[in-house]
Structure formats: C-alpha cells, structure tokens
Design a protein around this motif. Structure first.
Motif, mmCIF file in Angstrom:
data_model
loop_
_atom_site.group_PDB
_atom_site.id
_atom_site.type_symbol
_atom_site.label_atom_id
_atom_site.label_comp_id
_atom_site.label_asym_id
_atom_site.label_seq_id
_atom_site.Cartn_x
_atom_site.Cartn_y
_atom_site.Cartn_z
ATOM 1 N N ALA A 92 -4.877 62.340 6.596
ATOM 2 C CA ALA A 92 -4.976 63.433 7.560
ATOM 3 C C ALA A 92 -5.180 62.869 8.967
ATOM 4 O O ALA A 92 -5.302 61.652 9.159
ATOM 5 C CB ALA A 92 -6.121 64.354 7.158
ATOM 6 N N GLU A 93 -5.213 63.767 9.952
ATOM 7 C CA GLU A 93 -5.317 63.361 11.360
ATOM 8 C C GLU A 93 -6.576 62.509 11.593
ATOM 9 O O GLU A 93 -7.662 62.861 11.146
ATOM 10 C CB GLU A 93 -5.375 64.606 12.241
ATOM 11 C CG GLU A 93 -5.450 64.275 13.720
ATOM 12 C CD GLU A 93 -5.573 65.532 14.563
ATOM 13 O OE1 GLU A 93 -4.522 66.116 14.891
ATOM 14 O OE2 GLU A 93 -6.719 65.919 14.869
ATOM 15 N N ALA A 94 -6.379 61.406 12.303
ATOM 16 C CA ALA A 94 -7.474 60.471 12.564
ATOM 17 C C ALA A 94 -7.692 60.275 14.056
ATOM 18 O O ALA A 94 -6.806 60.548 14.873
ATOM 19 C CB ALA A 94 -7.177 59.124 11.904
ATOM 20 N N GLU A 95 -8.879 59.781 14.374
ATOM 21 C CA GLU A 95 -9.221 59.446 15.755
ATOM 22 C C GLU A 95 -8.349 58.303 16.237
ATOM 23 O O GLU A 95 -7.848 57.505 15.443
ATOM 24 C CB GLU A 95 -10.682 58.991 15.832
ATOM 25 C CG GLU A 95 -11.675 60.012 15.356
ATOM 26 C CD GLU A 95 -13.075 59.437 15.182
ATOM 27 O OE1 GLU A 95 -13.221 58.196 15.035
ATOM 28 O OE2 GLU A 95 -14.026 60.236 15.186
ATOM 29 N N ASP A 96 -8.187 58.211 17.551
ATOM 30 C CA ASP A 96 -7.541 57.049 18.139
ATOM 31 C C ASP A 96 -8.532 55.888 18.091
ATOM 32 O O ASP A 96 -9.745 56.093 17.999
ATOM 33 C CB ASP A 96 -7.149 57.327 19.594
ATOM 34 C CG ASP A 96 -6.034 58.357 19.690
ATOM 35 O OD1 ASP A 96 -5.226 58.444 18.756
ATOM 36 O OD2 ASP A 96 -6.001 59.078 20.707
ATOM 37 N N GLY A 97 -8.015 54.689 18.171
ATOM 38 C CA GLY A 97 -8.903 53.529 18.191
ATOM 39 C C GLY A 97 -8.118 52.245 18.071
ATOM 40 O O GLY A 97 -6.983 52.238 17.599
ATOM 41 N N SER A 98 -8.746 51.170 18.488
ATOM 42 C CA SER A 98 -8.057 49.883 18.460
ATOM 43 C C SER A 98 -8.213 49.165 17.124
ATOM 44 O O SER A 98 -7.355 48.377 16.740
ATOM 45 C CB SER A 98 -8.555 48.991 19.599
ATOM 46 O OG SER A 98 -9.951 48.783 19.475
ATOM 47 N N ASP A 118 -7.609 49.543 13.667
ATOM 48 C CA ASP A 118 -6.840 50.481 12.863
ATOM 49 C C ASP A 118 -7.509 50.839 11.539
ATOM 50 O O ASP A 118 -7.494 51.984 11.126
ATOM 51 C CB ASP A 118 -5.432 49.933 12.626
ATOM 52 C CG ASP A 118 -4.493 51.003 12.092
ATOM 53 O OD1 ASP A 118 -4.600 52.162 12.538
ATOM 54 O OD2 ASP A 118 -3.680 50.680 11.213
ATOM 55 N N LEU A 119 -8.095 49.872 10.858
ATOM 56 C CA LEU A 119 -8.690 50.153 9.554
ATOM 57 C C LEU A 119 -9.985 50.957 9.652
ATOM 58 O O LEU A 119 -10.408 51.568 8.676
ATOM 59 C CB LEU A 119 -8.944 48.857 8.781
ATOM 60 C CG LEU A 119 -7.699 48.093 8.340
ATOM 61 C CD1 LEU A 119 -8.085 46.834 7.584
ATOM 62 C CD2 LEU A 119 -6.767 48.958 7.498
ATOM 63 N N MET A 120 -10.596 50.993 10.823
ATOM 64 C CA MET A 120 -11.874 51.688 10.995
ATOM 65 C C MET A 120 -11.716 53.117 11.517
ATOM 66 O O MET A 120 -12.692 53.858 11.580
ATOM 67 C CB MET A 120 -12.782 50.905 11.944
ATOM 68 C CG MET A 120 -13.128 49.507 11.435
ATOM 69 S SD MET A 120 -13.900 49.516 9.804
ATOM 70 C CE MET A 120 -15.450 50.292 10.195
ATOM 71 N N ARG A 121 -10.505 53.525 11.889
ATOM 72 C CA ARG A 121 -10.302 54.869 12.437
ATOM 73 C C ARG A 121 -10.664 55.930 11.404
ATOM 74 O O ARG A 121 -10.205 55.874 10.270
ATOM 75 C CB ARG A 121 -8.860 55.034 12.896
ATOM 76 C CG ARG A 121 -8.520 54.142 14.067
ATOM 77 C CD ARG A 121 -7.046 54.165 14.437
ATOM 78 N NE ARG A 121 -6.523 55.514 14.464
ATOM 79 C CZ ARG A 121 -5.310 55.840 14.017
ATOM 80 N NH1 ARG A 121 -4.494 54.942 13.534
ATOM 81 N NH2 ARG A 121 -4.897 57.092 14.078
ATOM 82 N N GLU A 122 -11.479 56.897 11.801
ATOM 83 C CA GLU A 122 -11.936 57.950 10.900
ATOM 84 C C GLU A 122 -11.218 59.266 11.180
ATOM 85 O O GLU A 122 -10.597 59.433 12.231
ATOM 86 C CB GLU A 122 -13.449 58.128 11.038
ATOM 87 C CG GLU A 122 -14.208 56.876 10.608
ATOM 88 C CD GLU A 122 -15.702 57.107 10.479
ATOM 89 O OE1 GLU A 122 -16.186 58.209 10.805
ATOM 90 O OE2 GLU A 122 -16.376 56.168 10.034
#
Length: 161
Positions: free
Chosen positions: A9-15, A17-21
């Motif tokens: 499902a839709e995830a937060e942006d972030g650098s 990649d594996l940690m984006r929630e």
C-alpha cells in the motif's frame, strides 16, 4: 495453485527504501483490501513479504504469519521472483506482497505465457492492489488465468481515494 500478487500500500517518501512505512492512507488501503480478500481466500495459503517495512505492514493487515523473502525485495528482478516460484511453490496457494516493477513484469510474463521485452514495458499494478491468478504448472509448462484484479480505489469510500 492460487497466486495473489499484492502490491504494498501507499508508503511515506524516504531515502532508506527498506525502512519506508505506510502512510495513514496506505494503512486504510491495506485494511480495506484485507476485508475484501479474507472471505475469498482459499483455506490454506502462505504469505511472502519483502524486507521492506511497507511490504510487511501491508501483509500484517491480513496475517501476522508471513515469511520474509529477500528475493522479492524492491530491487529484485522478475526473473528472480519467477525462479523462486518455479523452485518452491507451484503446488501451494501463495500471496506475495511486493513491489513494482517486478510485480507488473511477473503479471505480464505469467499471463502472456512467454518472455516479452520487459526491460521498459511492464503492467501497472497500483499501490495496494491485488492481481489474483490461477496457475496450472508442471515441469514443462505453465498456464495462468486471471481470477480477479482489485485496486483499493474500488473498495475505499470516495473521500479516501
């Protein structure tokens, strides 16, 4: 075999990649898709997720029982995912919670029944959507047919799109 390809499902942006929630909207997408899936699922199934937090959070809306498969991480190739399927699971019902572009490429490969130029072309699997395939396979041949395609936008109230 029933194969359900479920894009996270839709995830937060972030650098990292594996940690984006998942975002709040992503959590709604996962819960809504779970409500649709649960009454339709076969009695026995296995859930595979990538190492990405968003993949695991999407799956947790359905089940706390899942297996982390690094071979289906965001940077995996569709060839690696198909190889994993061929080696291990054509006989069991499976839900893969994964990522574009390999999800779209796996759909294209399975439904076309042959390799295509997938380096730039792949089928779009929307965030939070499932592609449910019925697979018949043996050592020499494989046939897939679409059982259902469901994006969360068809299930969520209009204000949540």
């Amino acid at each position: 075999m029933e194969l359900i390809l479920w894009r996270h499902a839709e995830a937060e942006d972030g650098s990292n990649d594996l940690m984006r929630e998942l975002t709040e909207r992503g959590q709604d997408q996962a819960k809504t898709m779970t409500k649709w899936l649960k009454p339709r699922l076969p009695k026995n199934y296995t859930v595979w997720v990538s190492q990405a937090a968003r993949s695991q959070q999407t799956a947790m809306a359905l089940s706390k029982q899942y297996t982390i498969q690094p071979q289906i991480n965001p940077d995996s190739s569709h060839e690696a995912v198909l190889q994993l399927l061929y080696e291990t699971h054509w006989q069991e019902n499976l839900i893969l919670v994964g990522h574009q572009p390999w999800l779209g490429r796996v759909c294209a490969q399975l439904l076309n029944g042959r390799a295509a130029d997938l380096s730039t072309n792949y089928w779009s699997v929307k965030k939070g959507a499932v592609w449910w395939l019925d697979i018949k396979a043996d050592e020499t041949a494989m046939m897939a047919r679409v059982k259902a395609v469901m994006p969360p936008a068809l299930l969520l109230p209009k204000s949540k799109h």
